[in-house]
Design a protein around this motif. Structure first.
Motif, PDB file in Angstrom:
ATOM      1  N   SER A  23     -10.121  51.488 -84.587  1.00  0.00           N
ATOM      2  CA  SER A  23     -11.521  51.115 -84.374  1.00  0.00           C
ATOM      3  C   SER A  23     -12.410  52.172 -85.008  1.00  0.00           C
ATOM      4  O   SER A  23     -12.174  53.376 -84.848  1.00  0.00           O
ATOM      5  N   GLN A  24     -13.393  51.718 -85.787  1.00  0.00           N
ATOM      6  CA  GLN A  24     -14.374  52.591 -86.434  1.00  0.00           C
ATOM      7  C   GLN A  24     -13.705  53.702 -87.243  1.00  0.00           C
ATOM      8  O   GLN A  24     -14.114  54.863 -87.222  1.00  0.00           O
ATOM      9  N   SER A  53      -9.201  48.010 -94.897  1.00  0.00           N
ATOM     10  CA  SER A  53     -10.356  47.344 -94.296  1.00  0.00           C
ATOM     11  C   SER A  53     -10.077  47.005 -92.841  1.00  0.00           C
ATOM     12  O   SER A  53      -8.949  46.691 -92.467  1.00  0.00           O
ATOM     13  N   GLU A  54     -11.129  47.079 -92.024  1.00  0.00           N
ATOM     14  CA  GLU A  54     -11.004  46.687 -90.617  1.00  0.00           C
ATOM     15  C   GLU A  54     -11.580  45.302 -90.372  1.00  0.00           C
ATOM     16  O   GLU A  54     -11.655  44.852 -89.231  1.00  0.00           O
ATOM     17  N   SER A  55     -12.029  44.628 -91.421  1.00  0.00           N
ATOM     18  CA  SER A  55     -12.611  43.299 -91.272  1.00  0.00           C
ATOM     19  C   SER A  55     -11.641  42.249 -91.790  1.00  0.00           C
ATOM     20  O   SER A  55     -11.027  42.423 -92.837  1.00  0.00           O
ATOM     21  N   PRO A  95     -12.904  41.865 -81.491  1.00  0.00           N
ATOM     22  CA  PRO A  95     -14.176  42.534 -81.160  1.00  0.00           C
ATOM     23  C   PRO A  95     -14.015  44.022 -80.866  1.00  0.00           C
ATOM     24  O   PRO A  95     -14.983  44.781 -80.991  1.00  0.00           O
ATOM     25  N   GLU A  96     -12.817  44.461 -80.491  1.00  0.00           N
ATOM     26  CA  GLU A  96     -12.632  45.866 -80.135  1.00  0.00           C
ATOM     27  C   GLU A  96     -11.916  46.667 -81.225  1.00  0.00           C
ATOM     28  O   GLU A  96     -11.572  47.833 -81.014  1.00  0.00           O
ATOM     29  N   GLY A  97     -11.696  46.053 -82.391  1.00  0.00           N
ATOM     30  CA  GLY A  97     -11.035  46.775 -83.466  1.00  0.00           C
ATOM     31  C   GLY A  97      -9.941  45.946 -84.107  1.00  0.00           C
ATOM     32  O   GLY A  97      -9.977  44.716 -84.083  1.00  0.00           O
ATOM     33  N   GLN A  98      -8.954  46.623 -84.634  1.00  0.00           N
ATOM     34  CA  GLN A  98      -7.906  45.965 -85.399  1.00  0.00           C
ATOM     35  C   GLN A  98      -6.526  46.384 -84.876  1.00  0.00           C
ATOM     36  O   GLN A  98      -6.223  47.575 -84.772  1.00  0.00           O
TER      37      GLN A  98
END
Length: 337
Positions: free
Chosen positions: A20-21, A50-52, A74-77
């Motif tokens: 996350s982030q 990429s995290e998206s 919603p909280e990350g990958q």
């Protein structure tokens, strides 16, 4: 993470971590076994670009290659990975090879009959050669020692430009438009020109089979210490069955009649792993984008920008790689010399 959830997370039978982030926020025991640097608070791995969106592919650490899949929420990958299989060929690949050999033999017989089309015989020869050459490549990759660094320095932008310039007029005859864009005019990386050429042609051929008509876009840019190659097309989003076949997770259902033997992408994965890079597919409801990240260092004083124009057979590597998608008359004009 509450206690029951934490216990389940750490006892999960696959290597699993959460990002996350730009940082790792959780990592189970098996993931740390494979990659000790994966600790809470550590930066996200460089091979995860990429995290998206959802991605799936391979990455190489040292002499080990891993397959991974990443799913965003919603909280990350959440990232799941395992060591890549070391078997020579999968059952699906063997079935695909046998199916294509039978198909090529039928095409030869029809083309050589009195009512046949001679152009088709030339094309079938190129397709058969490609299949056998891919088989030989993968067999050698399992039995022979791989080339070892340092690799010569090459201009990746020039290599991409040459391939697109040569392949574009051929693909245009099938209403496929191949284009190349780069954020830089000159991009040195360590690499083996003939192998990277083969990797690019395999990716272009894979897109050409998928989109049939439309645009294929090859983009090159720099991302941190990597050269990032992205190949996308204007094709429709893939069905789940097609995604499973692409990721070699098919459950043995009847193959698509237009599908290949499943060797081309395996060769891409092998070439990327030889260069200590990352290969993945990224999709977010559109047609998948193939992404290759190659290290930009260490550079060698041995420098080359030229690429191999022909294979040992004397056949054009362009026509061999694109044999499944080009019109038959191009192969008669090229001949077999």
């Amino acid at each position: 993470m509450d206690t029951p959830t934490a216990a389940l997370f750490h006892s999960f039978p696959e290597a699993l971590f959460w990002v996350s982030q730009g940082h790792v926020i959780a990592c189970n025991t098996l993931a740390q076994h494979y990659i000790p640097q994966l600790t809470p608070g550590a930066p996200a791995p460089a091979w995860l670009p990429s995290e998206s969106g959802d991605t799936s592919g391979t990455f190489t650490l040292g002499t080990s290659t891993f397959r991974f899949s990443a799913n965003s929420g919603p909280e990350g990958q959440a990232v799941l990975f395992r060591p890549a299989e070391q078997s020579v060929f999968t059952d699906a690949q063997i079935s695909g090879v046998l199916r294509q050999i039978r198909q090529f033999m039928s095409e030869f017989m029809l083309a050589l009959s009195s009512d046949g089309q001679p152009d088709n015989a030339y094309q079938s020869f190129y397709r058969m050669f490609r299949l056998l050459d891919n088989l030989e490549y993968l067999q050698r990759s399992k039995t022979e020692p791989p080339p070892t660094p340092p690799f010569p320095s090459l201009d990746l932008a020039d290599l991409c430009r040459q391939i697109v310039q040569q392949a574009s007029p051929l693909l245009a005859e099938t209403d496929l438009w191949l284009e190349f864009s780069s954020s830089v005019d000159f991009f040195l990386i360590p690499g083996i020109p003939a192998l990277l050429q083969r990797m690019l042609l395999e990716l272009i051929a894979n897109s050409a089979r998928a989109v049939e008509q439309g645009r294929i876009s090859l983009r090159l840019c720099r991302q941190n210490e990597h050269a990032l190659l992205c190949l996308s097309d204007s094709g429709r989003p893939l069905m789940p069955r097609q995604i499973a076949a692409m990721l070699q997770q098919d459950n043995g259902s009847l193959p698509d009649p237009k599908a290949g033997a499943g060797l081309g992408l395996e060769i891409v994965r092998h070439i990327v792993s030889l260069h200590q890079g990352t290969f993945l597919f990224h999709w977010d409801g559109e047609s998948p984008t193939a992404v290759v990240a190659l290290p930009t260092k260490p550079l060698s004083s041995h420098y080359t920008v030229r690429t191999s124009r022909t294979q040992d057979s004397g056949l054009s590597p362009l026509l061999v790689a694109l044999a499944d998608v080009l019109p038959a008359h191009l192969f008669r004009e090229a001949g077999l010399d």
